[in-house]
Design an enzyme around this catalytic site. Structure first.
Site, PDB file in Angstrom:
ATOM      1  CG  ASN A 129      -1.814   1.171   1.332  1.00 47.05           C
ATOM      2  OD1 ASN A 129      -1.838   2.000   0.422  1.00 47.05           O
ATOM      3  ND2 ASN A 129      -2.567   1.270   2.407  1.00 47.05           N
ATOM      4  CD1 TRP A 130       3.707   1.049  -2.696  1.00 47.21           C
ATOM      5  CD2 TRP A 130       3.534   1.951  -4.743  1.00 47.21           C
ATOM      6  NE1 TRP A 130       4.413   0.256  -3.562  1.00 47.21           N
ATOM      7  CE2 TRP A 130       4.334   0.776  -4.832  1.00 47.21           C
ATOM      8  CE3 TRP A 130       3.291   2.675  -5.904  1.00 47.21           C
ATOM      9  CZ2 TRP A 130       4.882   0.330  -6.039  1.00 47.21           C
ATOM     10  CZ3 TRP A 130       3.840   2.224  -7.106  1.00 47.21           C
ATOM     11  CH2 TRP A 130       4.630   1.069  -7.164  1.00 47.21           C
ATOM     12  CE  LYS A 131      -0.419   3.230   4.680  1.00 48.14           C
ATOM     13  NZ  LYS A 131      -0.339   3.378   6.116  1.00 48.14           N
TER      14      LYS A 131
ATOM     15  CG  HIS B 192      -6.067   1.425   5.159  1.00 47.60           C
ATOM     16  ND1 HIS B 192      -5.685   2.415   6.020  1.00 47.60           N
ATOM     17  CD2 HIS B 192      -5.014   0.584   5.038  1.00 47.60           C
ATOM     18  CE1 HIS B 192      -4.422   2.195   6.395  1.00 47.60           C
ATOM     19  NE2 HIS B 192      -3.998   1.082   5.808  1.00 47.60           N
TER      20      HIS B 192
ATOM     21  CD  GLU C 226      -3.727  -3.136   7.349  1.00 45.07           C
ATOM     22  OE1 GLU C 226      -2.586  -3.349   6.945  1.00 45.07           O
ATOM     23  OE2 GLU C 226      -4.357  -2.099   7.097  1.00 45.07           O
TER      24      GLU C 226
ATOM     25  CB  SER D 114       4.780  -1.765  12.346  1.00 44.98           C
ATOM     26  OG  SER D 114       4.132  -0.571  12.669  1.00 44.98           O
TER      27      SER D 114
ATOM     28  N   GLY E  68       2.679  -1.179   4.471  1.00 47.23           N
ATOM     29  CA  GLY E  68       2.660   0.247   4.160  1.00 47.23           C
ATOM     30  C   GLY E  68       4.076   0.765   3.983  1.00 47.23           C
TER      31      GLY E  68
HETATM   32  C1  PEP Z   1      -1.146  -0.063   6.447  1.00 44.53           C
HETATM   33  O1  PEP Z   1      -1.326   1.153   6.519  1.00 44.53           O
HETATM   34  O2  PEP Z   1      -1.976  -0.826   5.918  1.00 44.53           O
HETATM   35  C2  PEP Z   1       0.097  -0.598   6.989  1.00 44.53           C
HETATM   36  C3  PEP Z   1       0.165  -1.877   7.253  1.00 44.53           C
HETATM   37  O3  PEP Z   1       1.084   0.313   7.180  1.00 44.53           O
HETATM   38  P1  PEP Z   1       2.500   0.053   7.864  1.00 44.53           P
HETATM   39  O4  PEP Z   1       3.086  -1.188   7.277  1.00 44.53           O
HETATM   40  O5  PEP Z   1       3.304   1.265   7.545  1.00 44.53           O
HETATM   41  O6  PEP Z   1       2.235  -0.107   9.327  1.00 44.53           O
END
Ligand code: PEP
Length: 260
Positions: free
Chosen positions: A12-14, A97, A169, A218, A239
């Protein structure tokens, strides 16, 4: 645990990368990652990059996902993008999300409509669910997870449940949250049991066994193996680590090597 389910690594490149940067980054990943039948790699760039990347991507290597869309087919919805406008570009779509739920106040009703619209469009929804820190502190983790499953899957029939992926998540574990801390294996195993038990209640035991459940929060190259080995976990939603080629490519290689 059944090991016939496919593994997924979803990036997920956001709201990162311009269209040009996204193209260069995809090129970098393409040169470093070999296609694999064992692991489905899914990239979710910004909506603006979906069309150009869909022309560039080798679909045997990577599939594309939408980070967001609106569930109506077309009409007077300023600023929104319909699935009918991106259908040719994506095979997956992230829905629900926590950043959409809590930053943009997306409602459970909208999430349910989005899941249903994706299924109707032959796009696999990746339904994100997970409790907040407060819900966990108050002992409401199971209730939060089951409520989000019940409402998110409200429009999905028994025939269609195999077209949905669930991503667990926990909101407190996502790196964009202040004081984020990774979930422990015990936290995740318990949550996945709750998810599969509730899917069994809604759709039967076979559906609960067959549905893919991913973990996100994370994850980086040093922690990914431990998460991928967990019973009931079929992949990762990533992410921040997905924005760094060394991190992401290492995670993909680790996923290819996981045997379970
Ligand atoms: C997310 O936002 O779906 C996510 C898992 O982010 P991160 O890996 O940065 O915690």
């Amino acid at each position: 645990m059944d090991n016939s389910r496919k593994k997924y690594i979803v990036a997920n490149w956001k709201m990162n990368f311009t269209t040009g940067e996204a193209s260069l980054y995809l090129n970098k990943l393409s040169n470093r990652i070999q296609p694999s039948r064992k692991v489905q790699i899914v990239l979710a760039p910004s909506t603006i990059s979906l069309q150009p990347l869909s022309l560039q991507v080798n679909r045997r290597q990577f599939k594309l996902a939408a980070q967001n869309f609106y569930w109506r087919e077309y009409g007077a919805y300023t600023g929104e993008v319909a699935l009918s406008q991106i259908r040719g570009f994506v095979d997956y779509a992230i829905v629900g999300h926590s950043e959409r739920r809590y930053v943009f106040n997306e409602s459970e009703a909208d999430i349910a409509q989005k899941v249903a619209a994706a299924v109707r469009s032959n796009i696999t929804p990746i339904l994100c669910i997970g409790e907040t820190a407060l819900e966990r502190k108050d002992g409401e983790t199971a209730a939060a997870i089951c409520d989000q499953l019940a409402s998110g899957l409200h429009e999905v029939s028994k025939e269609d449940i195999d077209k949905v992926i669930i991503a667990y998540e926990p909101v407190w574990a996502i790196s964009s949250n202040k004081n984020a801390k990774p979930a422990t294996p015990t936290d995740i195993i318990e949550a996945v049991k709750i998810i599969r038990k509730y899917i069994a209640k809604l759709y039967g035991k076979d559906a609960a066994e067959a549905i893919s459940v991913l973990y996100g929060g994370s994850v980086n190259k040093d922690t990914s193996a431990a998460y991928l080995e967990l019973d009931g976990i079929d992949g990762l939603l990533i992410g921040s680590a997905s924005l760094i080629a060394d991190q992401f490519c290492a995670i993909v290689e680790i996923a290819k090597g996981v045997n379970k």
